[in-house]
Motif scaffolding. Structure first.
Motif, short mmCIF file in Angstrom:
data_model
loop_
_atom_site.label_atom_id
_atom_site.label_comp_id
_atom_site.label_asym_id
_atom_site.label_seq_id
_atom_site.Cartn_x
_atom_site.Cartn_y
_atom_site.Cartn_z
N LEU A 77 64.32 4.17 53.05
CA LEU A 77 62.99 3.70 52.66
C LEU A 77 61.93 4.75 53.01
O LEU A 77 60.96 4.90 52.26
N ALA A 78 62.11 5.49 54.08
CA ALA A 78 61.21 6.61 54.38
C ALA A 78 61.35 7.68 53.30
O ALA A 78 60.34 8.26 52.86
N ASN A 79 62.57 7.92 52.83
CA ASN A 79 62.78 8.89 51.76
C ASN A 79 62.17 8.39 50.44
O ASN A 79 61.65 9.20 49.66
N LEU A 80 62.24 7.09 50.20
CA LEU A 80 61.60 6.53 49.00
C LEU A 80 60.10 6.78 49.05
O LEU A 80 59.48 7.20 48.06
N LYS A 81 59.50 6.54 50.20
CA LYS A 81 58.07 6.79 50.37
C LYS A 81 57.76 8.27 50.12
O LYS A 81 56.80 8.60 49.41
N THR A 82 58.56 9.15 50.67
CA THR A 82 58.36 10.60 50.48
C THR A 82 58.45 10.97 49.01
O THR A 82 57.64 11.76 48.50
N GLU A 83 59.42 10.41 48.31
CA GLU A 83 59.58 10.70 46.87
C GLU A 83 58.35 10.23 46.08
O GLU A 83 57.83 10.96 45.24
N VAL A 84 57.89 9.02 46.35
CA VAL A 84 56.73 8.48 45.63
C VAL A 84 55.50 9.35 45.91
O VAL A 84 54.72 9.65 45.00
N GLU A 85 55.35 9.78 47.15
CA GLU A 85 54.21 10.62 47.51
C GLU A 85 54.31 12.02 46.92
O GLU A 85 53.29 12.70 46.73
N ALA A 86 55.53 12.48 46.60
CA ALA A 86 55.75 13.85 46.15
C ALA A 86 55.34 14.09 44.69
O ALA A 86 55.25 15.24 44.27
N TYR A 87 55.12 13.04 43.93
CA TYR A 87 54.67 13.22 42.55
C TYR A 87 53.25 13.79 42.58
O TYR A 87 52.33 13.13 43.07
N ALA A 88 53.09 14.99 42.04
CA ALA A 88 51.78 15.65 42.04
C ALA A 88 50.78 14.85 41.21
O ALA A 88 49.61 14.73 41.58
N ASP A 91 52.81 10.51 36.42
CA ASP A 91 54.19 10.94 36.20
C ASP A 91 55.20 9.96 36.79
O ASP A 91 56.36 9.92 36.35
N LEU A 92 54.78 9.16 37.75
CA LEU A 92 55.67 8.12 38.28
C LEU A 92 56.13 7.18 37.17
O LEU A 92 57.18 6.54 37.29
N TRP A 93 55.35 7.07 36.12
CA TRP A 93 55.59 6.09 35.07
C TRP A 93 56.08 6.72 33.77
O TRP A 93 56.29 6.02 32.78
N ARG A 94 56.30 8.03 33.77
CA ARG A 94 56.74 8.72 32.55
C ARG A 94 58.21 8.47 32.28
O ARG A 94 59.04 8.45 33.18
N VAL A 95 58.50 8.27 31.02
CA VAL A 95 59.87 8.25 30.53
C VAL A 95 59.91 9.24 29.36
O VAL A 95 58.90 9.48 28.70
N ASP A 96 61.06 9.82 29.15
CA ASP A 96 61.18 10.83 28.10
C ASP A 96 62.63 10.89 27.65
O ASP A 96 63.54 10.87 28.49
N GLY A 97 62.84 10.95 26.35
CA GLY A 97 64.19 11.07 25.82
C GLY A 97 65.09 9.94 26.29
O GLY A 97 64.82 8.77 26.09
N GLU A 98 66.17 10.30 26.96
CA GLU A 98 67.16 9.34 27.43
C GLU A 98 66.77 8.68 28.76
O GLU A 98 67.51 7.83 29.26
N ARG A 151 61.76 12.87 39.37
CA ARG A 151 60.60 13.65 39.80
C ARG A 151 60.77 15.13 39.46
O ARG A 151 59.87 15.76 38.91
N ARG A 152 61.94 15.67 39.74
CA ARG A 152 62.17 17.09 39.48
C ARG A 152 62.26 17.38 37.99
O ARG A 152 61.78 18.39 37.51
N LEU A 153 62.84 16.46 37.23
CA LEU A 153 62.98 16.64 35.78
C LEU A 153 61.62 16.53 35.08
O LEU A 153 61.28 17.36 34.25
N ILE A 154 60.86 15.51 35.42
CA ILE A 154 59.56 15.29 34.78
C ILE A 154 58.62 16.48 35.05
O ILE A 154 57.83 16.86 34.20
N ALA A 155 58.74 17.08 36.22
CA ALA A 155 57.88 18.23 36.56
C ALA A 155 58.13 19.43 35.65
O ALA A 155 57.25 20.27 35.49
#
Length: 149
Positions: free
Chosen positions: A14-25, A29-36, A143-147
């Protein structure tokens, strides 16, 4: 013993989940979907916190949380601050329930037949840890793909 291991795993992930959510510049982009990509990181976060708050908080902890699973995947643009707040709520509920469980309770059947058959509480809680980690990996990849798009 399993209790302490699960507390450590859920706290970590859950700490890692928080870190991931915070890492979106860019919060959008947290809400982006693209292609597949069918599920956004935002929806996966809402799903994870809803899942944990339901199965730990409501079912085992008798909280007043009411899950809306459909909304977990249909909600859009929930503010990052709300996502982070929900992560903290889930973390608190998971820890509180785990700290209160006895070895005897862990070995008893989980109160709800989630997969259509009985399973022990300890089995289902290990499943929930794996489920969290699975979606955490998806969020990291998203996160890494969307960036790069």
């Amino acid at each position: 013993m399993l209790q302490k291991v699960l507390i450590e795993i859920f706290d970590r992930d859950l700490a890692n989940l928080k870190t991931e959510v915070e890492a979106y510049a860019n919060e959008d982009d947290l809400w982006r979907v693209d292609g597949e990509i069918a599920n956004s990181a935002g929806n996966l976060c809402v799903h994870l916190t809803g899942n944990l708050r339901h199965f730990f908080g409501a079912v085992l902890g008798a909280t007043d949380y009411v899950r809306d699973r459909d909304a977990e995947f249909s909600s859009k643009f929930v503010p990052r601050a709300k996502l982070l707040e929900d992560i903290e709520l889930a973390k608190t509920e998971v820890r509180t329930v785990l700290e209160g469980l006895t070895e005897e309770e862990l070995s008893k059947p989980y109160p709800v037949e989630v997969f259509g058959h009985p399973m022990t509480t300890e089995f289902f809680l290990v499943h929930l840890a794996a489920h969290l980690n699975y979606h955490l990996g998806q969020i990291n990849y998203h996160r890494r793909l969307i960036a790069t798009i």
